[in-house]
Scaffold this motif. Structure first.
Motif, PDB file in Angstrom:
ATOM      1  N   ALA A 118       0.825  -1.200   0.000  1.00  0.00           N
ATOM      2  CA  ALA A 118       0.000   0.000   0.000  1.00  0.00           C
ATOM      3  C   ALA A 118       0.866   1.260   0.000  1.00  0.00           C
ATOM      4  CB  ALA A 118      -0.929  -0.002   1.209  1.00  0.00           C
ATOM      5  N   VAL A 119       1.920   1.266   0.811  1.00  0.00           N
ATOM      6  CA  VAL A 119       2.822   2.425   0.858  1.00  0.00           C
ATOM      7  C   VAL A 119       3.515   2.597  -0.485  1.00  0.00           C
ATOM      8  CG1 VAL A 119       4.919   3.350   1.925  1.00  0.00           C
ATOM      9  CG2 VAL A 119       3.144   2.333   3.346  1.00  0.00           C
ATOM     10  N   GLY A 120       3.966   1.494  -1.084  1.00  0.00           N
ATOM     11  CA  GLY A 120       4.604   1.572  -2.401  1.00  0.00           C
ATOM     12  C   GLY A 120       3.648   2.076  -3.468  1.00  0.00           C
ATOM     13  N   GLY A 121       2.397   1.622  -3.410  1.00  0.00           N
ATOM     14  CA  GLY A 121       1.391   2.093  -4.365  1.00  0.00           C
ATOM     15  C   GLY A 121       1.099   3.576  -4.186  1.00  0.00           C
ATOM     16  N   LEU A 122       1.033   4.033  -2.935  1.00  0.00           N
ATOM     17  CA  LEU A 122       0.802   5.448  -2.653  1.00  0.00           C
ATOM     18  C   LEU A 122       1.947   6.305  -3.160  1.00  0.00           C
ATOM     19  CD1 LEU A 122      -0.906   7.637  -1.237  1.00  0.00           C
ATOM     20  CD2 LEU A 122       0.393   7.144   0.831  1.00  0.00           C
ATOM     21  N   VAL A 123       3.171   5.877  -2.904  1.00  0.00           N
ATOM     22  CA  VAL A 123       4.345   6.618  -3.372  1.00  0.00           C
ATOM     23  C   VAL A 123       4.368   6.657  -4.900  1.00  0.00           C
ATOM     24  CG1 VAL A 123       6.873   6.586  -3.478  1.00  0.00           C
ATOM     25  CG2 VAL A 123       5.708   6.240  -1.302  1.00  0.00           C
ATOM     26  N   ALA A 124       4.105   5.538  -5.526  1.00  0.00           N
ATOM     27  CA  ALA A 124       4.101   5.495  -6.993  1.00  0.00           C
ATOM     28  C   ALA A 124       3.026   6.415  -7.561  1.00  0.00           C
ATOM     29  CB  ALA A 124       3.886   4.059  -7.481  1.00  0.00           C
TER      30      ALA A 124
ATOM     31  N   GLU B  15       1.730   9.120  -6.145  1.00  0.00           N
ATOM     32  CA  GLU B  15       2.128  10.512  -5.931  1.00  0.00           C
ATOM     33  C   GLU B  15       3.214  10.937  -6.918  1.00  0.00           C
ATOM     34  OE1 GLU B  15       0.935  12.845  -3.940  1.00  0.00           O
ATOM     35  OE2 GLU B  15      -0.443  11.640  -2.764  1.00  0.00           O
ATOM     36  N   VAL B  16       4.218  10.092  -7.109  1.00  0.00           N
ATOM     37  CA  VAL B  16       5.336  10.451  -7.985  1.00  0.00           C
ATOM     38  C   VAL B  16       4.878  10.545  -9.436  1.00  0.00           C
ATOM     39  CG1 VAL B  16       7.540   9.608  -8.908  1.00  0.00           C
ATOM     40  CG2 VAL B  16       7.121   9.575  -6.450  1.00  0.00           C
ATOM     41  N   ILE B  17       4.134   9.541  -9.890  1.00  0.00           N
ATOM     42  CA  ILE B  17       3.699   9.543 -11.293  1.00  0.00           C
ATOM     43  C   ILE B  17       2.756  10.704 -11.572  1.00  0.00           C
ATOM     44  CG2 ILE B  17       2.374   8.248 -13.009  1.00  0.00           C
ATOM     45  CD1 ILE B  17       3.576   5.684 -11.753  1.00  0.00           C
ATOM     46  N   SER B  18       1.834  10.984 -10.644  1.00  0.00           N
ATOM     47  CA  SER B  18       0.908  12.102 -10.867  1.00  0.00           C
ATOM     48  C   SER B  18       1.651  13.439 -10.843  1.00  0.00           C
ATOM     49  CB  SER B  18      -0.220  12.086  -9.839  1.00  0.00           C
ATOM     50  OG  SER B  18       0.286  12.343  -8.547  1.00  0.00           O
ATOM     51  N   ALA B  19       2.671  13.564 -10.003  1.00  0.00           N
ATOM     52  CA  ALA B  19       3.460  14.804  -9.967  1.00  0.00           C
ATOM     53  C   ALA B  19       4.261  14.962 -11.254  1.00  0.00           C
ATOM     54  CB  ALA B  19       4.383  14.812  -8.757  1.00  0.00           C
ATOM     55  N   LEU B  20       4.803  13.876 -11.775  1.00  0.00           N
ATOM     56  CA  LEU B  20       5.561  13.944 -13.028  1.00  0.00           C
ATOM     57  C   LEU B  20       4.665  14.298 -14.209  1.00  0.00           C
ATOM     58  CD1 LEU B  20       7.957  10.883 -12.658  1.00  0.00           C
ATOM     59  CD2 LEU B  20       8.572  13.305 -12.563  1.00  0.00           C
ATOM     60  N   LEU B  21       3.396  13.908 -14.147  1.00  0.00           N
ATOM     61  CA  LEU B  21       2.455  14.227 -15.226  1.00  0.00           C
ATOM     62  C   LEU B  21       1.866  15.632 -15.100  1.00  0.00           C
ATOM     63  CD1 LEU B  21       0.588  10.811 -15.538  1.00  0.00           C
ATOM     64  CD2 LEU B  21       2.315  11.759 -17.080  1.00  0.00           C
ATOM     65  N   GLY B  22       2.189  16.339 -14.028  1.00  0.00           N
ATOM     66  CA  GLY B  22       1.788  17.734 -13.893  1.00  0.00           C
ATOM     67  C   GLY B  22       0.572  17.986 -13.042  1.00  0.00           C
ATOM     68  N   SER B  23      -0.134  16.976 -12.587  1.00  0.00           N
ATOM     69  CA  SER B  23      -1.293  17.196 -11.716  1.00  0.00           C
ATOM     70  C   SER B  23      -1.215  16.261 -10.514  1.00  0.00           C
ATOM     71  CB  SER B  23      -2.597  16.957 -12.484  1.00  0.00           C
ATOM     72  OG  SER B  23      -2.615  15.642 -12.999  1.00  0.00           O
ATOM     73  N   PRO B  24      -0.473  16.684  -9.455  1.00  0.00           N
ATOM     74  CA  PRO B  24      -0.290  15.824  -8.286  1.00  0.00           C
ATOM     75  C   PRO B  24      -1.605  15.498  -7.591  1.00  0.00           C
ATOM     76  CG  PRO B  24       0.867  17.928  -8.013  1.00  0.00           C
ATOM     77  CD  PRO B  24       0.195  17.956  -9.338  1.00  0.00           C
ATOM     78  N   VAL B  25      -1.740  14.271  -7.154  1.00  0.00           N
ATOM     79  CA  VAL B  25      -2.948  13.799  -6.479  1.00  0.00           C
ATOM     80  C   VAL B  25      -3.019  14.365  -5.062  1.00  0.00           C
ATOM     81  CG1 VAL B  25      -4.160  11.738  -5.662  1.00  0.00           C
ATOM     82  CG2 VAL B  25      -2.989  11.696  -7.849  1.00  0.00           C
ATOM     83  N   ARG B  26      -1.902  14.416  -4.363  1.00  0.00           N
ATOM     84  CA  ARG B  26      -1.783  14.937  -2.998  1.00  0.00           C
ATOM     85  C   ARG B  26      -2.730  14.245  -2.015  1.00  0.00           C
ATOM     86  NH1 ARG B  26       1.625  19.432  -3.101  1.00  0.00           N
ATOM     87  NH2 ARG B  26       1.706  20.419  -5.137  1.00  0.00           N
ATOM     88  N   VAL B  27      -2.645  12.920  -1.977  1.00  0.00           N
ATOM     89  CA  VAL B  27      -3.411  12.156  -0.993  1.00  0.00           C
ATOM     90  C   VAL B  27      -2.874  12.458   0.404  1.00  0.00           C
ATOM     91  CG1 VAL B  27      -3.984   9.817  -0.222  1.00  0.00           C
ATOM     92  CG2 VAL B  27      -3.926  10.333  -2.657  1.00  0.00           C
ATOM     93  N   VAL B  28      -1.563  12.561   0.513  1.00  0.00           N
ATOM     94  CA  VAL B  28      -0.908  12.901   1.773  1.00  0.00           C
ATOM     95  C   VAL B  28      -0.595  14.392   1.735  1.00  0.00           C
ATOM     96  CG1 VAL B  28       1.102  12.436   3.232  1.00  0.00           C
ATOM     97  CG2 VAL B  28       0.075  10.590   1.906  1.00  0.00           C
TER      98      VAL B  28
END
Length: 158
Positions: A3-9, A11-24
């Motif tokens: 779950a932590v790995g999925g959350l990190v992935a 966040e990182v992928i959404s930030a790289l695509l320009g629209s961060p999810v920001r769950v945390v």
């Protein structure tokens, strides 16, 4: 961990695509970390908690898990193979089933003890538990496991 790995992935992928999810809430965490001195009780508590968690994970990785095989010797003194517990108990049950007077036998490993439950239709069962014990013990000797496996026998009548 998954779950932590999925959350990190995410966040990182959404930030790289320009629209961060920001769950945390990283902005608040970053602001707290930037404004808090290292010697503050909150920072020391967080560091202690993370250190304890890390040590717990390392310790859990070092402690061996439950073995899923029964180590058995071979003809080669330098070679030991692993036998599945189901195959091991099946071989022992087969030996118990071959004893005259035993209708059906089942073997379970409880720890390292081989527990034999044998069903019989005989009225006079004197000597039958010892015959079953000897047959199972002889089969254990043939298989030559690394560890001793004491045999306990329980008879059941119809």
């Amino acid at each position: 961990m998954l779950a932590v790995g999925g959350l990190v992935a995410t966040e990182v992928i959404s930030a790289l695509l320009g629209s961060p999810v920001r769950v945390v809430p990283y902005d608040r965490m970053f602001a707290w970390a930037a404004s808090t001195p290292w010697r503050s009780p909150q920072a020391l508590g967080a560091a202690t908690l993370l250190t304890a968690l890390g040590l717990l994970l390392v310790l859990s990785a070092l402690i061996p898990g439950r073995t899923r095989t029964v180590p058995v010797r071979t003809g080669d003194p330098d070679l030991i193979v692993g036998m599945r517990p189901r195959g091991f108990t099946g071989a022992l049950a087969h030996a118990a089933n071959r004893v005259p007077g035993v209708e059906h036998a089942r073997v379970r490993l409880v720890g390292r003890t081989a527990r034999v439950t044998a069903r019989t239709t005989l009225r006079d069962t004197s000597g039958l538990p010892e015959a079953v014990r000897q047959a199972v013990h002889a089969r254990i000797e043939e298989l030559s496991p690394v560890h001793d496996h004491p045999v306990s026998v329980r008879l059941r009548g119809r």
